[in-house]
Scaffold this motif. Structure first.
Motif, PDB file in Angstrom:
ATOM      1  N   PHE A 147       0.870  -0.828  -0.332  1.00 27.56           N
ATOM      2  CA  PHE A 147       0.052   0.104  -0.211  1.00 27.56           C
ATOM      3  C   PHE A 147       0.865   1.290  -0.444  1.00 27.56           C
ATOM      4  O   PHE A 147       0.251   2.550   0.338  1.00 27.56           O
ATOM      5  N   SER A 148       2.145   1.114  -0.743  1.00 27.21           N
ATOM      6  CA  SER A 148       3.073   1.938   0.107  1.00 27.21           C
ATOM      7  C   SER A 148       2.457   3.381  -1.254  1.00 27.21           C
ATOM      8  O   SER A 148       2.472   4.458  -0.724  1.00 27.21           O
ATOM      9  N   GLY A 149       1.993   3.342  -2.322  1.00 22.52           N
ATOM     10  CA  GLY A 149       0.512   5.069  -2.945  1.00 22.52           C
ATOM     11  C   GLY A 149       0.166   5.308  -1.790  1.00 22.52           C
ATOM     12  O   GLY A 149      -0.144   6.606  -1.561  1.00 22.52           O
TER      13      GLY A 149
ATOM     14  N   SER B 229       1.097  10.594  10.760  1.00 26.23           N
ATOM     15  CA  SER B 229       1.472   9.708   9.863  1.00 26.23           C
ATOM     16  C   SER B 229       2.013   8.024  11.041  1.00 26.23           C
ATOM     17  O   SER B 229       1.713   7.502  10.045  1.00 26.23           O
ATOM     18  N   ALA B 230       3.161   8.446  11.281  1.00 24.34           N
ATOM     19  CA  ALA B 230       3.361   6.283  12.373  1.00 24.34           C
ATOM     20  C   ALA B 230       2.396   6.527  12.790  1.00 24.34           C
ATOM     21  O   ALA B 230       1.967   4.864  12.328  1.00 24.34           O
TER      22      ALA B 230
ATOM     23  N   PHE C 236       0.174  10.722   4.049  1.00 24.78           N
ATOM     24  CA  PHE C 236       1.528  11.301   4.081  1.00 24.78           C
ATOM     25  C   PHE C 236       1.184  12.744   3.669  1.00 24.78           C
ATOM     26  O   PHE C 236       1.655  13.968   4.293  1.00 24.78           O
ATOM     27  N   LEU C 237       0.564  13.210   2.695  1.00 24.71           N
ATOM     28  CA  LEU C 237       0.722  14.645   1.435  1.00 24.71           C
ATOM     29  C   LEU C 237      -0.898  14.881   1.818  1.00 24.71           C
ATOM     30  O   LEU C 237      -0.379  16.182   2.149  1.00 24.71           O
ATOM     31  N   ALA C 238      -1.807  14.248   2.566  1.00 17.57           N
ATOM     32  CA  ALA C 238      -2.889  14.782   3.039  1.00 17.57           C
ATOM     33  C   ALA C 238      -3.035  15.371   4.159  1.00 17.57           C
ATOM     34  O   ALA C 238      -3.105  16.761   4.834  1.00 17.57           O
ATOM     35  N   LEU C 239      -1.744  14.676   5.058  1.00 18.32           N
ATOM     36  CA  LEU C 239      -1.478  14.833   6.145  1.00 18.32           C
ATOM     37  C   LEU C 239      -0.532  16.227   6.907  1.00 18.32           C
ATOM     38  O   LEU C 239      -0.452  17.702   7.409  1.00 18.32           O
TER      39      LEU C 239
END
Length: 164
Positions: free
Chosen positions: A54-56, A138-139, A62-65
């Motif tokens: 699920f890396s994408g 994120s983590a 991450f980008l949304a956060l």
């Protein structure tokens, strides 16, 4: 113009490489595959597989956060806009020295003024707090999802091609 072409080229390659790995939401949010791992080894195994699979999707999270963190931190957004905007304006309009009375203003003095004002403004905006919040949030979300979601049937066959 040249910079716009480079940005467009970079976005295109980003879309082709990273966003092509996006899994559909029905697979990413499959509540039937959520369970508590039996032990630490199973949790590590799930995290290892799911972060690759699920890396994408995790990149989108991450980008949304990151966007959320910038929007909710107006001081940081203003400081970054000041520094980036000042850098662009100095590059565009300040290449040649300007004469004001007896003083000559060079590009170097414009950069010095930009950083003398911009760096304390950036420090006041507390970028480290935003960075640590972003890393923590994120983590928590990514590792929590990766640990709780059981790998699909395709994970059983993932190593099959390598052993033959």
């Amino acid at each position: 113009m040249e910079m716009a072409l480079r940005v467009a080229e970079t976005l295109k390659s980003f879309r082709e490489t990273r966003l092509s790995a996006l899994r559909p939401p029905s697979e990413f949010f499959d509540v039937h595959r959520i369970s508590r791992p039996a032990d630490v080894n199973q949790a590590v195994s799930r995290i290892s597989y799911n972060t690759r699979y699920f890396s994408g999707n995790y990149l989108v999270i991450f980008l949304a956060l990151s966007v959320y963190a910038l929007i909710t931190s107006p001081w940081l957004l203003g400081a970054l806009a000041f520094l980036i905007g000042g850098f662009i304006l100095i590059n565009r309009f300040g290449a040649d020295p300007m004469q004001f009375g007896d003083a000559t203003i060079t590009q170097k003095s414009l950069y010095t003024g930009l950083f003398v004002i911009g760096i304390p403004l950036l420090w006041f905006a507390s970028p480290f707090m935003v960075i640590f919040w972003l890393i923590g949030a994120s983590a928590f979300l990514i590792l929590g999802h990766a640990c709780a979601l059981e790998p699909g049937v395709e994970s059983e066959y993932a190593g099959l091609g390598e052993s033959v």
